[in-house]
Design a protein around this motif. Structure first.
Motif, PDB file in Angstrom:
ATOM      1  N   ARG A 156      57.575  63.300  42.015  1.00  0.00           N
ATOM      2  CA  ARG A 156      57.258  62.130  42.253  1.00  0.00           C
ATOM      3  C   ARG A 156      55.900  61.989  42.446  1.00  0.00           C
ATOM      4  O   ARG A 156      55.267  60.863  42.432  1.00  0.00           O
ATOM      5  CB  ARG A 156      58.237  61.672  43.473  1.00  0.00           C
ATOM      6  CG  ARG A 156      57.843  60.407  44.116  1.00  0.00           C
ATOM      7  CD  ARG A 156      58.950  60.301  45.207  1.00  0.00           C
ATOM      8  NE  ARG A 156      60.334  60.284  44.778  1.00  0.00           N
ATOM      9  CZ  ARG A 156      60.827  59.132  44.469  1.00  0.00           C
ATOM     10  NH1 ARG A 156      60.122  58.019  44.530  1.00  0.00           N
ATOM     11  NH2 ARG A 156      61.929  59.006  44.059  1.00  0.00           N
TER      12      ARG A 156
ATOM     13  N   ARG B 162      59.467  66.245  44.446  1.00  0.00           N
ATOM     14  CA  ARG B 162      60.252  66.110  43.244  1.00  0.00           C
ATOM     15  C   ARG B 162      60.809  64.834  43.430  1.00  0.00           C
ATOM     16  O   ARG B 162      60.570  63.898  44.425  1.00  0.00           O
ATOM     17  CB  ARG B 162      61.411  67.076  43.409  1.00  0.00           C
ATOM     18  CG  ARG B 162      61.272  68.621  43.333  1.00  0.00           C
ATOM     19  CD  ARG B 162      60.256  68.831  42.058  1.00  0.00           C
ATOM     20  NE  ARG B 162      60.348  70.141  41.813  1.00  0.00           N
ATOM     21  CZ  ARG B 162      59.653  70.810  40.733  1.00  0.00           C
ATOM     22  NH1 ARG B 162      59.442  69.929  39.560  1.00  0.00           N
ATOM     23  NH2 ARG B 162      59.665  72.105  40.406  1.00  0.00           N
ATOM     24  N   LEU B 163      61.471  64.171  42.413  1.00  0.00           N
ATOM     25  CA  LEU B 163      61.960  62.930  41.997  1.00  0.00           C
ATOM     26  C   LEU B 163      63.008  62.547  42.989  1.00  0.00           C
ATOM     27  O   LEU B 163      62.966  61.573  43.372  1.00  0.00           O
ATOM     28  CB  LEU B 163      62.266  62.555  40.624  1.00  0.00           C
ATOM     29  CG  LEU B 163      61.443  62.874  39.406  1.00  0.00           C
ATOM     30  CD1 LEU B 163      62.140  62.686  38.221  1.00  0.00           C
ATOM     31  CD2 LEU B 163      60.348  61.500  39.514  1.00  0.00           C
ATOM     32  N   GLU B 164      63.837  63.461  43.132  1.00  0.00           N
ATOM     33  CA  GLU B 164      64.974  63.275  44.243  1.00  0.00           C
ATOM     34  C   GLU B 164      65.324  64.655  44.658  1.00  0.00           C
ATOM     35  O   GLU B 164      65.286  65.713  44.082  1.00  0.00           O
ATOM     36  CB  GLU B 164      66.228  62.831  43.225  1.00  0.00           C
ATOM     37  CG  GLU B 164      67.179  61.774  43.701  1.00  0.00           C
ATOM     38  CD  GLU B 164      68.475  61.227  42.812  1.00  0.00           C
ATOM     39  OE1 GLU B 164      69.493  61.341  43.334  1.00  0.00           O
ATOM     40  OE2 GLU B 164      67.861  61.366  41.648  1.00  0.00           O
TER      41      GLU B 164
ATOM     42  N   LYS C  44      68.188  66.205  41.109  1.00  0.00           N
ATOM     43  CA  LYS C  44      69.109  65.331  40.278  1.00  0.00           C
ATOM     44  C   LYS C  44      68.286  64.635  39.321  1.00  0.00           C
ATOM     45  O   LYS C  44      68.700  64.093  38.182  1.00  0.00           O
ATOM     46  CB  LYS C  44      69.704  64.326  41.366  1.00  0.00           C
ATOM     47  CG  LYS C  44      70.520  64.951  42.266  1.00  0.00           C
ATOM     48  CD  LYS C  44      71.768  63.842  42.489  1.00  0.00           C
ATOM     49  CE  LYS C  44      72.926  64.469  43.237  1.00  0.00           C
ATOM     50  NZ  LYS C  44      72.629  64.420  44.636  1.00  0.00           N
ATOM     51  N   GLY C  45      66.790  64.634  39.512  1.00  0.00           N
ATOM     52  CA  GLY C  45      65.748  64.189  38.467  1.00  0.00           C
ATOM     53  C   GLY C  45      66.072  64.610  37.098  1.00  0.00           C
ATOM     54  O   GLY C  45      65.985  63.749  36.155  1.00  0.00           O
TER      55      GLY C  45
ATOM     56  N   ASP D 248      64.340  70.713  38.157  1.00  0.00           N
ATOM     57  CA  ASP D 248      63.518  69.744  37.998  1.00  0.00           C
ATOM     58  C   ASP D 248      62.337  70.032  36.848  1.00  0.00           C
ATOM     59  O   ASP D 248      61.613  69.235  36.577  1.00  0.00           O
ATOM     60  CB  ASP D 248      62.532  69.487  39.343  1.00  0.00           C
ATOM     61  CG  ASP D 248      63.595  68.841  40.649  1.00  0.00           C
ATOM     62  OD1 ASP D 248      63.902  67.886  40.364  1.00  0.00           O
ATOM     63  OD2 ASP D 248      63.515  69.707  41.264  1.00  0.00           O
TER      64      ASP D 248
ATOM     65  N   TYR E 117      63.097  55.675  38.503  1.00  0.00           N
ATOM     66  CA  TYR E 117      62.738  55.767  39.939  1.00  0.00           C
ATOM     67  C   TYR E 117      61.357  55.055  40.587  1.00  0.00           C
ATOM     68  O   TYR E 117      60.990  55.315  41.608  1.00  0.00           O
ATOM     69  CB  TYR E 117      62.122  57.313  40.096  1.00  0.00           C
ATOM     70  CG  TYR E 117      63.250  58.292  39.821  1.00  0.00           C
ATOM     71  CD1 TYR E 117      64.236  58.735  41.053  1.00  0.00           C
ATOM     72  CD2 TYR E 117      63.637  59.097  39.032  1.00  0.00           C
ATOM     73  CE1 TYR E 117      65.278  59.356  40.746  1.00  0.00           C
ATOM     74  CE2 TYR E 117      64.701  59.965  38.743  1.00  0.00           C
ATOM     75  CZ  TYR E 117      65.411  60.077  39.802  1.00  0.00           C
ATOM     76  OH  TYR E 117      66.436  60.811  39.646  1.00  0.00           O
TER      77      TYR E 117
END
Ligand SMILES: *Cc1c(COP(=O)(O)O)cnc(C)c1O
Length: 451
Positions: free
Chosen positions: A381, A388-390, A394-395, A415, A448
């Motif tokens: 992110r 991380r994205l999530e 989960k990303g 990830d 996202y």
């Protein structure tokens, strides 16, 4: 509405590495045919196979010579075993061919049906070796966290996958795991060079902690595959080599993914200038057309196991199966005669790696790395904090689903998104792979609301 075949699958097929319950709700994708670097599903969708199946279809799909080799061998001699003083022409010819390509000090091959069986074989060979050397206390294996060495009990234990160890009370006794050389994830403010040395030194620390007289072998992949295409910093292998030279322990190099051309050499032992005592092979050995694996044994180990060992009470019904051996031999001969690995080294891998680096500029990519015909990107992110994205990685799954919808197989490892395409992928197909990866990243970023 699921098709009849999907329903039959849900009712009767218990599938590997899958949540079979949620799979049944969705219904599995049914793969029906393949050609070159593409495969197709029963709904008529076409996919660029960025993973060469499971890292194995090095030669690409649809090579008629391999089918003919199998059919001919089946007609002539569909089966005979290698136990009790017999062999078959394909098994012997394949062993000789592999020995001719392997590092000079490795000249014998023990065949198995898979990479996992080959690592189980290593486990037994190492312990037998030290027994024969009169050092029965040297039984402990040092492996690495987040390593993948297969899925049988010994191979999964040698591996360092926590989610596998959780199921079935693994690892078994006598196997310990040290840090992995994963700079992006665990570099902790060090430069890659500093971190490579530090990660390698965890081997020496473990040897000193346990005692050299109790350690049988160190096992490692040249670069971690299933762990997320983790390519060690340039300082890592030289430091490991320094440590291995200092202590009397065996070195097992797991070349199941890296072998047969993936790094632009026949073996990554050549790429990284390593001198293993045992080398695990499978996957690219037959380009996945038929199951076969094996252990390439160095002269040093063969001298003890063969010259002094008497019977080695180990083997598989399908060790060096004649049809598999014939197909593998044909596969290797084609890789050799068509110069496919030379082409990887000189042209396609530099091109793939150059284009792959373009992905590093994307707002959700924290790092793009690669070697030969493998590559990875780290999804983030924030490029600076590496957030991380999530949570819970989960990303990766989100990104994978976009990729599949775009007709590209790119696999998530947490990830990290990874590729390992067939070695025969050409520039036009590499362009397509990169374009599809970029679209996939844009869609993931949009999902996202980043960038
Ligand atoms: C796939 C793999 C194995 C296991 O091979 P199987 O044929 O699936 O048993 C072992 N080591 C490495 C590095 C692998 O990638």
């Amino acid at each position: 509405m699921q098709t009849e075949l999907q329903q039959k699958n849900n009712a009767h097929h218990f599938q590997p590495f899958s949540d079979n319950k949620t799979l049944a709700e969705k219904g599995p994708r049914i793969i029906t045919k393949a050609e070159g670097v593409y495969f197709y599903d029963s709904a008529g969708n076409k996919f660029l196979d960025g993973m060469a199946g499971l890292w194995c279809v090095n030669i690409g799909y649809g090579r008629k010579e391999l089918c003919d080799a199998a059919a001919e061998q089946m007609r002539e001699l569909p089966y005979y075993n290698l136990f009790f003083q017999t062999t078959t022409t394909p098994a012997t010819e394949l062993a000789a061919k592999i020995a001719s390509l392997a590092p000079d000090h490795m000249n014998k091959v023990f065949f198995t049906g898979s990479g996992s069986e080959a690592n189980d074989t290593n486990f037994r060979m190492v312990r037998r070796y030290w027994d024969l050397k009169g050092k029965p206390d040297k039984k402990i294996f040092i492996s690495r966290k987040n390593a993948y060495h297969g899925s049988t009990v010994a191979a999964a234990s040698l591996g360092g996958m926590g989610y596998m160890h959780e199921q079935g009370d693994l690892p078994i006794e006598g196997i310990v795991h040290i840090d992995q050389p994963y700079w992006f994830g665990e570099g902790d403010g060090l430069s890659p060079e500093e971190f490579g040395i530090k990660a390698a030194q965890s081997l020496e620390a473990k040897i000193l902690e346990i005692g050299e007289d109790k350690i049988g072998a160190f096992i490692a992949e040249p670069f971690q595959g299933a762990g997320g295409v983790i390519i060690p910093p340039a300082t890592y292998w030289p430091e490991i080599k320094r440590i291995l030279a200092k202590y009397d322990i065996l070195f097992i190099l797991d070349e199941v993914i890296s072998g047969f051309g993936r790094t632009g050499e026949w073996f990554a032992a050549q790429t990284f200038d390593l001198k293993p005592d045992l080398m695990t092979i499978a996957k690219g050995l037959s380009s996945g057309y038929v199951p076969i694996g094996g252990v390439i044994v160095s002269d040093k180990v063969a001298q003890v196991l063969i010259e002094e060992g008497g019977d080695f009470n180990h083997g598989f019904t399908y060790s060096g199966h004649p049809v598999a051996a014939k197909v593998a031999l044909t596969n290797i001969n084609i890789l050799d005669e068509e110069g496919i690995i030379k082409q990887v080294k000189a042209e396609s891998s530099p091109y793939l790696q150059k284009r792959w680096q373009e992905l590093a500029d994307h707002p959700i990519v924290g790092e793009a790395r690669g070697l030969g015909m493998v590559a990875a990107i780290e999804l983030v992110r924030d490029k600076v904090t590496k957030e991380r994205l999530e949570p819970e990685s989960k990303g990766g799954g989100v990104c994978r689903d976009f990729a599949i919808n775009n007709g590209l197989v790119m696999r998530p490892c947490g990830d990290t998104m990874i590729i390992s395409p067939p070695l025969v992928i050409n520039e036009k197909e590499i362009d397509e792979l990169i374009e599809k990866a970029k679209i996939t990243l844009d869609q993931t970023a949009a999902h996202y609301q980043i960038g």
